[in-house]
Motif scaffolding. Structure first.
Motif, PDB file in Angstrom:
ATOM      1  N   SER A 113       0.872  -1.139   0.002  1.00  0.00           N
ATOM      2  CA  SER A 113      -0.056  -0.047   0.055  1.00  0.00           C
ATOM      3  C   SER A 113       0.866   1.292   0.177  1.00  0.00           C
ATOM      4  O   SER A 113       2.110   1.213   0.524  1.00  0.00           O
ATOM      5  CB  SER A 113      -0.901  -0.060   1.331  1.00  0.00           C
ATOM      6  OG  SER A 113      -1.719  -1.060   1.205  1.00  0.00           O
ATOM      7  N   PRO A 114       0.255   2.355  -0.636  1.00  0.00           N
ATOM      8  CA  PRO A 114       1.104   3.745  -0.502  1.00  0.00           C
ATOM      9  C   PRO A 114       0.937   4.352   0.931  1.00  0.00           C
ATOM     10  O   PRO A 114       0.369   3.728   1.705  1.00  0.00           O
ATOM     11  CB  PRO A 114       0.290   4.321  -1.560  1.00  0.00           C
ATOM     12  CG  PRO A 114      -1.346   4.104  -1.583  1.00  0.00           C
ATOM     13  CD  PRO A 114      -0.963   2.352  -1.121  1.00  0.00           C
ATOM     14  N   ASP A 166      -4.478  -3.036   5.188  1.00  0.00           N
ATOM     15  CA  ASP A 166      -5.223  -3.543   4.000  1.00  0.00           C
ATOM     16  C   ASP A 166      -5.173  -5.012   3.855  1.00  0.00           C
ATOM     17  O   ASP A 166      -6.191  -5.540   3.304  1.00  0.00           O
ATOM     18  CB  ASP A 166      -4.412  -2.693   2.839  1.00  0.00           C
ATOM     19  CG  ASP A 166      -4.907  -1.315   2.566  1.00  0.00           C
ATOM     20  OD1 ASP A 166      -5.295  -0.705   3.418  1.00  0.00           O
ATOM     21  OD2 ASP A 166      -4.217  -0.717   1.633  1.00  0.00           O
ATOM     22  N   ARG A 206     -13.197   1.430   3.176  1.00  0.00           N
ATOM     23  CA  ARG A 206     -12.113   1.647   2.199  1.00  0.00           C
ATOM     24  C   ARG A 206     -10.953   1.190   2.732  1.00  0.00           C
ATOM     25  O   ARG A 206     -10.608   1.533   3.916  1.00  0.00           O
ATOM     26  CB  ARG A 206     -11.984   3.038   1.397  1.00  0.00           C
ATOM     27  CG  ARG A 206     -13.210   3.115   0.656  1.00  0.00           C
ATOM     28  CD  ARG A 206     -13.232   4.555   0.278  1.00  0.00           C
ATOM     29  NE  ARG A 206     -13.031   5.570   1.253  1.00  0.00           N
ATOM     30  CZ  ARG A 206     -12.879   6.934   1.041  1.00  0.00           C
ATOM     31  NH1 ARG A 206     -12.606   7.612  -0.002  1.00  0.00           N
ATOM     32  NH2 ARG A 206     -12.964   7.635   2.198  1.00  0.00           N
ATOM     33  N   LYS A 219      -5.282   1.830   0.438  1.00  0.00           N
ATOM     34  CA  LYS A 219      -5.017   2.227  -1.032  1.00  0.00           C
ATOM     35  C   LYS A 219      -6.080   2.773  -1.609  1.00  0.00           C
ATOM     36  O   LYS A 219      -5.752   3.678  -2.521  1.00  0.00           O
ATOM     37  CB  LYS A 219      -4.607   0.842  -1.826  1.00  0.00           C
ATOM     38  CG  LYS A 219      -4.318   0.740  -3.130  1.00  0.00           C
ATOM     39  CD  LYS A 219      -3.828  -0.489  -3.635  1.00  0.00           C
ATOM     40  CE  LYS A 219      -2.763  -1.101  -3.112  1.00  0.00           C
ATOM     41  NZ  LYS A 219      -2.162  -2.576  -3.515  1.00  0.00           N
ATOM     42  N   MET A 220      -7.221   2.380  -1.443  1.00  0.00           N
ATOM     43  CA  MET A 220      -8.298   3.122  -1.916  1.00  0.00           C
ATOM     44  C   MET A 220      -8.507   4.625  -1.682  1.00  0.00           C
ATOM     45  O   MET A 220      -8.909   5.377  -2.484  1.00  0.00           O
ATOM     46  CB  MET A 220      -9.626   2.388  -1.699  1.00  0.00           C
ATOM     47  CG  MET A 220      -9.870   0.865  -2.330  1.00  0.00           C
ATOM     48  SD  MET A 220     -11.057  -0.229  -1.572  1.00  0.00           S
ATOM     49  CE  MET A 220     -12.496   0.851  -2.050  1.00  0.00           C
ATOM     50  N   GLY A 254      -6.189   6.460  -0.433  1.00  0.00           N
ATOM     51  CA  GLY A 254      -5.046   7.198  -0.929  1.00  0.00           C
ATOM     52  C   GLY A 254      -5.519   7.350  -2.645  1.00  0.00           C
ATOM     53  O   GLY A 254      -5.042   8.582  -3.130  1.00  0.00           O
ATOM     54  N   HIS A 255      -5.966   6.602  -3.373  1.00  0.00           N
ATOM     55  CA  HIS A 255      -6.253   6.908  -4.614  1.00  0.00           C
ATOM     56  C   HIS A 255      -7.293   7.917  -4.675  1.00  0.00           C
ATOM     57  O   HIS A 255      -7.226   9.019  -5.650  1.00  0.00           O
ATOM     58  CB  HIS A 255      -6.642   5.617  -5.187  1.00  0.00           C
ATOM     59  CG  HIS A 255      -7.368   5.840  -6.742  1.00  0.00           C
ATOM     60  ND1 HIS A 255      -8.752   6.124  -6.960  1.00  0.00           N
ATOM     61  CD2 HIS A 255      -6.793   5.761  -8.036  1.00  0.00           C
ATOM     62  CE1 HIS A 255      -8.767   6.137  -8.491  1.00  0.00           C
ATOM     63  NE2 HIS A 255      -7.616   5.886  -8.753  1.00  0.00           N
ATOM     64  N   ASP A 256      -8.380   7.929  -3.902  1.00  0.00           N
ATOM     65  CA  ASP A 256      -9.570   8.869  -3.922  1.00  0.00           C
ATOM     66  C   ASP A 256      -8.803  10.326  -3.546  1.00  0.00           C
ATOM     67  O   ASP A 256      -9.268  11.218  -4.404  1.00  0.00           O
ATOM     68  CB  ASP A 256     -10.540   8.314  -2.968  1.00  0.00           C
ATOM     69  CG  ASP A 256     -11.380   7.223  -3.633  1.00  0.00           C
ATOM     70  OD1 ASP A 256     -11.125   6.800  -4.734  1.00  0.00           O
ATOM     71  OD2 ASP A 256     -12.267   6.777  -2.555  1.00  0.00           O
ATOM     72  N   SER A 270      -5.954  11.392  -4.305  1.00  0.00           N
ATOM     73  CA  SER A 270      -5.456  11.883  -5.055  1.00  0.00           C
ATOM     74  C   SER A 270      -5.816  12.488  -6.242  1.00  0.00           C
ATOM     75  O   SER A 270      -5.374  13.162  -7.274  1.00  0.00           O
ATOM     76  CB  SER A 270      -4.090  10.685  -5.638  1.00  0.00           C
ATOM     77  OG  SER A 270      -4.691   9.904  -6.332  1.00  0.00           O
ATOM     78  N   GLU A 271      -7.140  12.280  -6.574  1.00  0.00           N
ATOM     79  CA  GLU A 271      -7.682  12.818  -7.651  1.00  0.00           C
ATOM     80  C   GLU A 271      -7.984  14.129  -7.403  1.00  0.00           C
ATOM     81  O   GLU A 271      -7.825  14.640  -6.137  1.00  0.00           O
ATOM     82  CB  GLU A 271      -9.280  11.849  -7.690  1.00  0.00           C
ATOM     83  CG  GLU A 271      -9.136  10.482  -8.274  1.00  0.00           C
ATOM     84  CD  GLU A 271      -8.492  10.249  -9.399  1.00  0.00           C
ATOM     85  OE1 GLU A 271      -9.205  11.041 -10.442  1.00  0.00           O
ATOM     86  OE2 GLU A 271      -7.494   9.497  -9.864  1.00  0.00           O
ATOM     87  N   GLY A 282      -9.678  15.680  -4.288  1.00  0.00           N
ATOM     88  CA  GLY A 282      -9.854  14.593  -3.326  1.00  0.00           C
ATOM     89  C   GLY A 282      -9.878  15.149  -1.981  1.00  0.00           C
ATOM     90  O   GLY A 282     -10.319  14.506  -0.981  1.00  0.00           O
TER      91      GLY A 282
END
Length: 278
Positions: free
Chosen positions: A79-80, A115, A142, A145-146, A148-150, A152-153, A156
């Motif tokens: 995971s990030p 995670d 979540r 990882k999820m 972090g992705h959200d 980063s948008e 976000g």
């Protein structure tokens, strides 16, 4: 008048940063409590790793999970963000026991460990376990990882501050921590003691609640940090053996830094401790 004075003081401390600060605290033995924005939802960030650990140990106690069982984590599953496990693996598969994974998640706040556990347990099942314990106001949806992705948008970070997913009210976290401190967490004594031990060994948040503890006091806690969010929640055991549960959450910061938010959390904890420990 005294109660109004502490609320005014906490409000003034909180005003040192932008965004919203939520506070919920109680002296378990006396029942005296303090709350500010305590029924408002805040992103938990890594504070969610505490209830995740409770569900993991619940499954251990039921014989559905073995702490000594080894699993392999592939690089694609790292995971990030904060993950000492990922960093130590240096891009190679990692063989680890569930016990080591628990230590990494709860003591070290490792994102990969959290995670992997959510993959094993299921986020909805962690939330459901909280409901079985009689705790509402906390939801886990979540993985790191999820999230972090959200975040980063585009936009976000702002969405994260108002997204109902992966949030808790300070009052709900306080309720869970009171149950934990009173051994009403549904765990066997051995599992409870393991969680308590790891939370007293927490390596993160040294400049938050932990920084204001007087000599002889101890803290079992879990921190959380995400863009715009800095949290800390735990149980302080006073030198004379009493227990003060405190949760301080922040959200929606766009100007003040994490360092400034940590300073505010520490000052709030100091004021709360002075009020509730007498």
């Amino acid at each position: 008048m005294i109660f109004f004075s502490i609320l005014l003081s906490l409000t003034q401390i909180a005003s040192q940063i932008d965004g919203t600060v939520g506070i919920s605290a109680i002296n378990i033995e006396t029942g005296k409590s303090i709350s500010v924005h305590a029924d408002e939802r805040f992103p938990m960030a890594s504070v969610f790793k505490f209830p995740t650990a409770l569900e993991a140990l619940h499954q251990v106690d039921r014989g559905r999970l073995n702490l000594d069982q080894k699993i392999v984590i592939e690089p694609k599953d790292f995971s990030p963000g904060w993950s000492p496990l990922r960093d130590a693996a240096k891009g190679k598969p990692l063989t680890i026991t569930h016990r080591e994974l628990l230590v990494a998640m709860l003591r070290d706040s490792d994102n990969t460990a959290a995670d992997v556990f959510l993959g094993i347990l299921g986020a909805k099942n962690v939330t459901q376990r909280l409901r079985e314990l009689g705790v509402t106001g906390i939801r886990i949806d979540r993985t790191e990882k999820m999230m972090g992705h959200d975040i980063s948008e585009p936009g976000g970070i702002a969405r994260y501050a108002v997204d109902p997913r992966d949030t808790a009210t300070p009052n709900a976290i306080r309720t869970l921590l009171v149950k934990f401190a009173n051994r009403q967490d549904g765990l066997t004594p051995a599992s409870h003691d393991l969680v308590w031990h790891l939370m007293t060994e927490t390596k993160t948040g040294m400049n938050r609640i932990k920084s204001i503890l007087p000599p002889g006091a101890s803290l079992a806690h879990k921190t959380g940090t995400m863009p715009g969010t800095v949290n800390d929640a735990g149980v302080i055991t006073t030198p004379d053996g009493r227990h003060i549960v405190i949760a301080v959450f922040t959200k929606g910061r766009t100007r003040s830094t994490d360092v400034q938010a940590e300073k505010v959390i520490a000052e709030i904890a100091r004021a709360v401790y002075a009020e509730l420990a007498r």
